[in-house]
Every structure is written in C-alpha cells, then in structure tokens.
Design a protein around this motif. Sequence first.
Motif, PDB file in Angstrom:
ATOM      1  N   VAL A 147      -9.625  12.689  -1.200  1.00  0.00           N
ATOM      2  CA  VAL A 147     -10.239  11.432  -1.647  1.00  0.00           C
ATOM      3  C   VAL A 147     -11.161  12.212  -2.597  1.00  0.00           C
ATOM      4  O   VAL A 147     -12.006  12.812  -2.196  1.00  0.00           O
ATOM      5  N   ALA A 158      -7.085   3.495  -6.913  1.00  0.00           N
ATOM      6  CA  ALA A 158      -6.412   2.289  -6.076  1.00  0.00           C
ATOM      7  C   ALA A 158      -7.192   1.076  -6.411  1.00  0.00           C
ATOM      8  O   ALA A 158      -8.424   1.109  -6.470  1.00  0.00           O
ATOM      9  N   ARG A 164      -4.423   1.901   1.017  1.00  0.00           N
ATOM     10  CA  ARG A 164      -5.113   3.542   0.963  1.00  0.00           C
ATOM     11  C   ARG A 164      -3.972   4.261   1.993  1.00  0.00           C
ATOM     12  O   ARG A 164      -3.772   5.388   1.576  1.00  0.00           O
ATOM     13  N   ILE A 167      -6.234   9.926  -3.369  1.00  0.00           N
ATOM     14  CA  ILE A 167      -6.858   8.638  -3.726  1.00  0.00           C
ATOM     15  C   ILE A 167      -8.208   8.889  -4.536  1.00  0.00           C
ATOM     16  O   ILE A 167      -9.166   9.338  -4.095  1.00  0.00           O
ATOM     17  N   HIS A 175      -1.631   7.492   0.660  1.00  0.00           N
ATOM     18  CA  HIS A 175      -1.720   8.961   1.700  1.00  0.00           C
ATOM     19  C   HIS A 175      -0.516   9.382   2.177  1.00  0.00           C
ATOM     20  O   HIS A 175      -0.257  10.403   2.230  1.00  0.00           O
ATOM     21  N   GLU A 205     -11.028   7.311  -5.460  1.00  0.00           N
ATOM     22  CA  GLU A 205     -11.858   5.763  -4.798  1.00  0.00           C
ATOM     23  C   GLU A 205     -13.035   5.364  -5.660  1.00  0.00           C
ATOM     24  O   GLU A 205     -13.682   6.065  -6.406  1.00  0.00           O
ATOM     25  N   ASP A 243      -1.137   3.360  -8.880  1.00  0.00           N
ATOM     26  CA  ASP A 243      -1.185   2.314  -8.087  1.00  0.00           C
ATOM     27  C   ASP A 243      -0.008   1.534  -8.130  1.00  0.00           C
ATOM     28  O   ASP A 243       0.674   1.609  -6.916  1.00  0.00           O
ATOM     29  N   THR A 281     -12.829   4.169   3.504  1.00  0.00           N
ATOM     30  CA  THR A 281     -11.713   5.015   3.159  1.00  0.00           C
ATOM     31  C   THR A 281     -12.051   6.380   3.982  1.00  0.00           C
ATOM     32  O   THR A 281     -10.938   6.961   4.462  1.00  0.00           O
TER      33      THR A 281
END
Length: 386
Positions: free
Chosen positions: A110, A39, A66, A76, A70, A78, A275, A101
């Motif tokens: 994540v 992202a 984010r 994600i 989800h 990150e 993304d 996040t």
Amino acid sequence: MRIALPDSRGRTENYELLARPIPAADFSRDFNRRVFSAAHVVADPFTETNPGTSAVVDWDATLKFRRHLHDLGLGIAEAMDTAQRGMGLDWEGALELVRRTKSELPDALVFSGAGTDHLDPKDLRSLDDVDRAYAMQIEAIQRTGSDVILMASRALTASASSPKDYVSAYGKALSLCDRPVILHWLGDMFDPALAGYWGGKDFETAMQTCLEIISANEAKVDGIKISLLDKDKEIQMRRLLPSGVKMYTGDDFNYPELIAGDDVGYSHALLGIFDPLAGAAAFAMSQLAAGDKEGFHRTLDPTVTLARTIFRRPTQYYKTGVVFLAWLNGFQDHFVMLNGHHAMRPLPYFSEVFRIADQCGVLRDPDLAVHRFKQLLALYGVDGNA
C-alpha cells in the motif's frame, strides 16, 4: 443474451453480448514489474449529506474491494485521484481511508497519497504554508504504516514563482520521508489547476526540474508516476531516470506497450484503469511473468479502447466510468458516488462503456451486468429489453 442500448440521439439498438469474461488469475509479486491499482471508494447512499459537508464512505464495501485487489496480487494506491481525492473525498476522509486499509490489510503493498489538499486557498500566504501542509500529511500517512505517494499540489502551483520553488518544496518534503516514496506528476487534463507544474511551460523544462529533484534526493525516491497520457514523453523520461528509480506508468491510454517495454526498459504500473481492469491486469501480468508476451497483449490490448472511453474528456470525470463498472461487476450494491459524481456522464457514455467492456471481457458476470444496466436505463425512461 441481448440488451437495447440507447445512443446519443435517444434511439435504441439491440446489442448481442459476447459474454466471454477474461479468466481469473493471480499475479505473482515476485515478478520484476510492480503493479498498483489506484482504487475507488464506495459511497454510503443512506447517510444524509449536504453540499459542503464531508462525504460519507461505505467502509465495508470499500475495504472488500481492496481485499479483492490484494488477493489478485496487485498493490493498492490509496487515497488518490481515483478515490475522488479533492473531488468528494477530503483530507480527513482520505486519512481515515488509509488507516482502515492498513488495518484491514497489514501485509498488503500500500502506497498512499500525501499532498496539501487540506490547505484552504484563502489561507495560502507563502511557500512556507505549502511546506507545512506537505509535512503534516506525510507524517500522518507514515504513522499509519503506509508508504507514501507524494501527490502534486495545487497550492504549490499557485504559490511557486519558478522551478527553484519546486526544488525547494520537494527537497523539504522528501527529507521528512522515512522510506522511499513515489512522486506523482499529474497532468492538467486530470486537474486543470496543475497546469505548468514543476514551473515549466513546456514538457522539456518541466522534466528537467523533476529530474533535478529526483537526482538530488535519489535515496528517497522509489519511482515516479507520470499521468500525462503521452507514451513518448514517458519513455523519454524513463530513459533518463537514475538506475535505481522506477518509472510507474500512469498512462491510461497506452499502458500495455509501456508495461511490456522495449529493448531499453519498461514501466511499472500505477493506474486508475486497473481498478475496473483489476482482473484483466492480474491475468495479463501472470501471462507476461510466464514469458507469454503475446498472450499479455491479447488480454490487455483490447481493453485500451475501453480505457480511452472511460478517460475521455473531461478526463477528471473518469471516476464515473470506474464506479459504473464496479457496480455492474457486483463490487457494490448501488451506482451512487461521492458528491453526486455518478451524474457526471451522459447516458450514451454508459452504453458505450457497457458494450466495450463486454467486447474485451471485463464484465465478470454478464447476466448480472445486463440486469443492473437495465435498472439504470429504466431510471432514464429507457426500456432495455431487446
């Protein structure tokens, strides 16, 4: 609905939009493919920053995006390359991003990047410095509750003298990980400073070193993400991985074929292109999960042209196209990026991205996208009215 799009010679041509957005759908996390979106971050355009100072992130807009990922069912990835890691987002900002996040989405899938990018090249004396840098970031990321993506290290590339140095560095780093991690093999088209990674001048030698590291630390490795933009290399390595280790495609040029797989296996996904294509990815994966492989390809195959345009050379500036589409699609109120990276592509590039995004159904609200792109065209002195 029409707009006048400028080309590379400064001429404008009227374009009639198809305006057929891909339908919305959630992707079930129970399916046998794991799918991550790497992202982007949203810059704060109102806070004063100067060259050499830390970039400032609009946390509300960044976290809202984010939540969107989800809600679609995507994982994600990150604080990675797509978040301008090392190209506007420093380690301090990256760690804050991970903390926020995980706090905002404690139940989300994540994985976050741990590397060595806080290490100043002037302070690099030996491989021990690389080991300490990896250790510091791994421990910091794990304290947030996030799982780890072990990022490729410019410092390791600069200090390693042989494949054995990579084996040693990764062995030490993985020993510190309390849960299985995702390794990341980032090609030099994304970061020229990573040329010769794993200590090999050719793919075969580099791959064998990487496989040696994975085999020696199999319990600590969930999978490996390969970002080489070469499907044949990915498939070759995928077939050589231990049975419990996943291949995550990072191939933003060939992802539909690699995710769909073949008679031998398939790739999971950890992609920067997911993304701007998050909605399309979720819809396509829901089709694949339902057994509709043809529908999966009908949805995702047309997006490859867009991905190849966004990731065209110089590839490391693909983030500009990613954030451009986030702005057109209403995920942020402006087209401003950390370190001024919104200016890293020429105007005809944006015209091409806009046109292809419409043709493959990626513009969620075509009216909004037209309105916003006309605003950008006006800044260049171009009348976008057809």
